[in-house]
Design an enzyme around this catalytic site. Structure first.
Site, short mmCIF file in Angstrom:
data_model
loop_
_atom_site.label_atom_id
_atom_site.label_comp_id
_atom_site.label_asym_id
_atom_site.label_seq_id
_atom_site.Cartn_x
_atom_site.Cartn_y
_atom_site.Cartn_z
N TYR A 87 0.81 -1.22 0.00
CA TYR A 87 0.00 0.00 0.00
C TYR A 87 0.85 1.27 0.00
CZ TYR A 87 -4.22 -2.71 0.82
OH TYR A 87 -5.27 -3.57 0.67
N ILE A 88 2.05 1.19 0.55
CA ILE A 88 2.90 2.38 0.60
C ILE A 88 4.00 2.32 -0.45
CG2 ILE A 88 4.46 3.73 2.09
CD1 ILE A 88 1.42 3.72 2.86
N THR B 286 5.33 -4.06 9.15
CA THR B 286 5.81 -4.36 10.51
C THR B 286 4.59 -4.77 11.33
OG1 THR B 286 5.69 -1.98 10.91
CG2 THR B 286 7.87 -2.90 10.59
N THR C 72 6.53 1.69 9.78
CA THR C 72 6.28 2.09 11.17
C THR C 72 7.01 1.12 12.10
OG1 THR C 72 4.12 2.80 10.45
CG2 THR C 72 4.44 2.59 12.82
N LYS D 238 5.67 9.26 14.51
CA LYS D 238 4.74 8.38 13.79
C LYS D 238 3.84 7.59 14.75
CE LYS D 238 2.76 5.76 10.89
NZ LYS D 238 1.86 6.20 9.84
N ASN E 111 -0.64 7.93 15.51
CA ASN E 111 -1.65 6.86 15.46
C ASN E 111 -2.17 6.51 16.86
OD1 ASN E 111 -1.66 6.81 12.75
ND2 ASN E 111 -0.55 4.88 12.50
N HIS F 183 -18.81 22.38 20.94
CA HIS F 183 -17.86 23.11 21.79
C HIS F 183 -16.62 23.40 20.95
CE1 HIS F 183 -14.78 23.80 24.80
NE2 HIS F 183 -15.72 23.89 25.73
N CYS G 293 -2.44 -0.21 11.03
CA CYS G 293 -1.72 0.93 11.62
C CYS G 293 -2.21 1.22 13.03
CB CYS G 293 -1.92 2.16 10.75
SG CYS G 293 -1.60 1.85 9.02
N TYR H 177 -11.69 -3.14 7.02
CA TYR H 177 -11.50 -2.46 8.31
C TYR H 177 -12.10 -1.07 8.34
CZ TYR H 177 -7.63 0.74 7.08
OH TYR H 177 -6.87 1.75 6.57
N1 SAJ Z 1 -12.39 4.56 13.19
C1 SAJ Z 1 -13.45 4.66 14.07
N2 SAJ Z 1 -13.93 5.90 14.39
C2 SAJ Z 1 -13.40 7.02 13.83
C3 SAJ Z 1 -12.33 6.93 12.95
C4 SAJ Z 1 -11.84 5.67 12.63
O1 SAJ Z 1 -13.95 3.66 14.59
O2 SAJ Z 1 -13.91 8.11 14.15
C5 SAJ Z 1 -11.85 3.23 12.85
C6 SAJ Z 1 -11.98 2.88 11.36
O3 SAJ Z 1 -13.23 2.32 11.09
C7 SAJ Z 1 -10.84 1.90 11.20
C8 SAJ Z 1 -9.79 2.41 12.18
O4 SAJ Z 1 -10.46 3.27 13.07
O5 SAJ Z 1 -11.23 0.59 11.60
C9 SAJ Z 1 -8.64 3.16 11.56
O6 SAJ Z 1 -9.08 3.98 10.49
P1 SAJ Z 1 -8.53 5.44 10.20
O7 SAJ Z 1 -9.21 5.95 9.01
O8 SAJ Z 1 -8.63 6.26 11.44
O9 SAJ Z 1 -6.98 5.27 9.98
P2 SAJ Z 1 -6.09 4.31 9.02
O10 SAJ Z 1 -5.62 3.16 9.86
O11 SAJ Z 1 -6.74 3.99 7.74
O12 SAJ Z 1 -4.85 5.30 8.73
C10 SAJ Z 1 -4.12 5.82 9.83
C11 SAJ Z 1 -3.95 7.34 9.63
N3 SAJ Z 1 -3.42 7.94 10.84
C12 SAJ Z 1 -4.01 9.00 11.43
O13 SAJ Z 1 -5.03 9.51 11.01
C13 SAJ Z 1 -3.33 9.54 12.65
C14 SAJ Z 1 -3.01 7.60 8.45
O14 SAJ Z 1 -2.74 9.00 8.33
C15 SAJ Z 1 -1.70 6.83 8.64
O15 SAJ Z 1 -0.81 7.04 7.56
C16 SAJ Z 1 -2.05 5.35 8.73
O16 SAJ Z 1 -2.86 5.16 9.88
C17 SAJ Z 1 -0.76 4.56 8.82
O17 SAJ Z 1 -0.36 3.97 7.81
O18 SAJ Z 1 -0.13 4.58 9.87
#
Ligand code: SAJ
Length: 440
Positions: free
Chosen positions: A28-29, A100, A135, A220, A224, A258, A274, A330
């Site tokens: 993916y990256i 990782t 990561t 990093k 997350n 708020h 991640c 996911y």
């Molecule tokens: N999720 C919730 N509620 C939310 C937001 C997300 O339940 O309000 C869940 C999603 O359904 C999913 C999980 O969290 O199962 C993660 O989804 P995500 O969209 O929050 O993040 P990722 O894992 O797709 O991507 C993250 C991102 N990190 C941050 O936003 C801090 C991305 O920028 C990173 O590059 C990526 O991890 C990574 O590769 O580390």
């Protein structure tokens, strides 16, 4: 000082479009990154140890679903600037973009990083730059990668440059974010970081911040982890709302008015490779300090069991029942099922004696690994005792409750993402349960 002249030689090559880059790991990256460098004029060798992936790419296809990726990979390969192989060769820059994952006991599995670093060894030369993008737990670049690369007889900082630069892109928006997100580059010395900056400036249009390698690793993981903790708060609020007979979605919407509050969305759990993985790297390395981080992980990992509990409260024993499951990935509109809470829920349904027929528009119904797939929403719903909406793929917005009502044996729907129009489903004869609405 020798390091500085080495870095200047490399910088000159980059700026004259004469640099050759080897990207290890075409997932993916790695694949989007390799394609971006190639379409911006660098000679790129993309390497993946999976021969099947190499063949797919050589045939002009791609093995992952991501908006715009097929076009850019096609352009990169078509231009002759991107070549793919199952082993690295001599290059000026090596970028390690391998997975990782975590082991079953929540420890970082760095075996792919080790294997990638060892595969570079025979090709590493003075003046090269090695960048780790995967990561990784804090100090991986200094304490794991550096010693492996120095087995070449060359010294990091003196003979070759070494840096850590994490990817930060959001699956589903990777190509846009690769170019437009700010980037951090942590060098084992300032010359390594500076060379990395000039390299990524080929396609990064946003700010690039330089620091040391361990700070960049920590940045990093902090990003997350911050998101994981905030999702855990939303998930815990959803449980509290059930206890206090409140609709958490309404409560969050009001709280977010708020000016300094921005609560995220609850759901069936946190997946992906991640956010559900990275915080464990802190817990593994510093369990005494990472206590809030650990608890947040437990809350989010416990959310699939909470979904099962809601289902049992609504329907009693699940033994012998069949459920239509909509969505397995996911998160919405991606094809990635790694660490997906939906799969955990399917497993828990099985343990409770229930059967599952699942449909996901991003997963081929003949997928070899999953034996409970249906080819359509209708096929999943046929004769089911209830419907579980686990992922809010855009395609599911169009489901007409009237059209599926007659297919189901039991007119019950559990919405874990607050996407369905509850009134419309109720009018079609369904009993509706929304996760986090204690008034349902
Ligand atoms: N999720 C919730 N509620 C939310 C937001 C997300 O339940 O309000 C869940 C999603 O359904 C999913 C999980 O969290 O199962 C993660 O989804 P995500 O969209 O929050 O993040 P990722 O894992 O797709 O991507 C993250 C991102 N990190 C941050 O936003 C801090 C991305 O920028 C990173 O590059 C990526 O991890 C990574 O590769 O580390």
């Amino acid at each position: 000082m020798e390091g500085n002249s080495k870095s200047q030689n490399l910088i000159d090559k980059i700026q004259n479009h004469q640099v050759s880059i080897c990207v290890l790991g075409l997932g993916y990256i790695g694949l989007p990154t390799a394609s971006m460098f190639a379409t911006h004029g660098s000679q790129v060798l993309g390497v993946d140890v999976n021969q099947e992936v190499v063949e797919i790419l050589k045939n002009g296809e791609i093995h992952i679903e991501e908006p715009g990726l097929k076009t850019i990979v096609g352009a990169a390969i078509g231009s002759g600037n991107l070549q793919v192989s199952d082993s690295p060769g001599k290059c000026d820059v090596f970028i390690i973009a391998v997975p990782t994952p975590i082991t079953a006991d929540k420890k970082a599995d760095l075996s792919y990083v080790v294997a990638a670093a060892e595969s570079i060894l025979p090709h590493l030369e003075a003046g090269n730059l090695v960048i780790l993008e995967a990561t990784s737990p804090p100090r991986t670049t200094e304490d794991l990668l550096r010693p492996i690369l120095e087995r070449s007889g060359l010294k990091a900082g003196t003979d070759f440059m070494l840096a850590y630069s994490p990817e930060r892109v959001l699956p589903g928006r990777i190509l846009h974010e690769l170019a437009h997100n700010s980037r951090v580059i942590g060098g084992i010395d300032p010359a390594s970081a500076q060379a990395g900056k000039v390299l990524y400036q080929c396609f990064v249009e946003s700010e690039i911040t330089l620091t040391d390698a361990t700070t960049a690793e920590m940045v990093k993981l902090m990003e997350n982890t911050y998101r994981d903790i905030n999702i855990a708060a939303a998930n815990e609020f959803s449980r509290l709302a059930e206890t206090f007979q409140v609709d958490v979605w309404e409560a969050i919407a009001i709280a977010n008015r708020h000016p300094r509050v921005e609560i995220l969305q609850p759901g069936p759990g946190v997946g992906g490779h991640c956010i559900s993985v990275d915080p464990w790297f802190f817990v593994e390395k510093a369990p005494q300090e990472a206590r809030l981080i650990h608890q947040a992980r437990l809350v989010n990992d416990g959310q699939p069991a909470f979904v099962l509990q809601l289902l049992q409260e609504e329907l009693g024993s699940l033994q012998g029942k069949t459920f239509a499951v909509l969505g397995l990935t996911y998160k919405p509109d991606v094809d990635d099922i790694r660490e997906s809470p939906a799969l955990e829920i399917v497993a828990l349904l099985g343990e409770a004696g229930a059967k599952v027929k699942a449909f996901d528009p991003f997963i081929a119904a003949d997928s070899r690994d999953l034996d409970f797939l249906a080819a359509s929403v209708e096929e999943a719903c046929a004769e089911a005792d209830g419907l579980l909406l686990l992922v809010n793929h855009h395609q599911f917005d169009a489901i007409d409750p009237q059209a599926v009502a007659d297919l189901l044996r039991g007119k019950f729907v559990l919405d874990t993402r607050s996407v369905i129009d509850r009134q419309a489903w109720r009018s079609a004869g369904f009993a509706v349960k929304l996760l986090g609405d204690g008034r349902d």
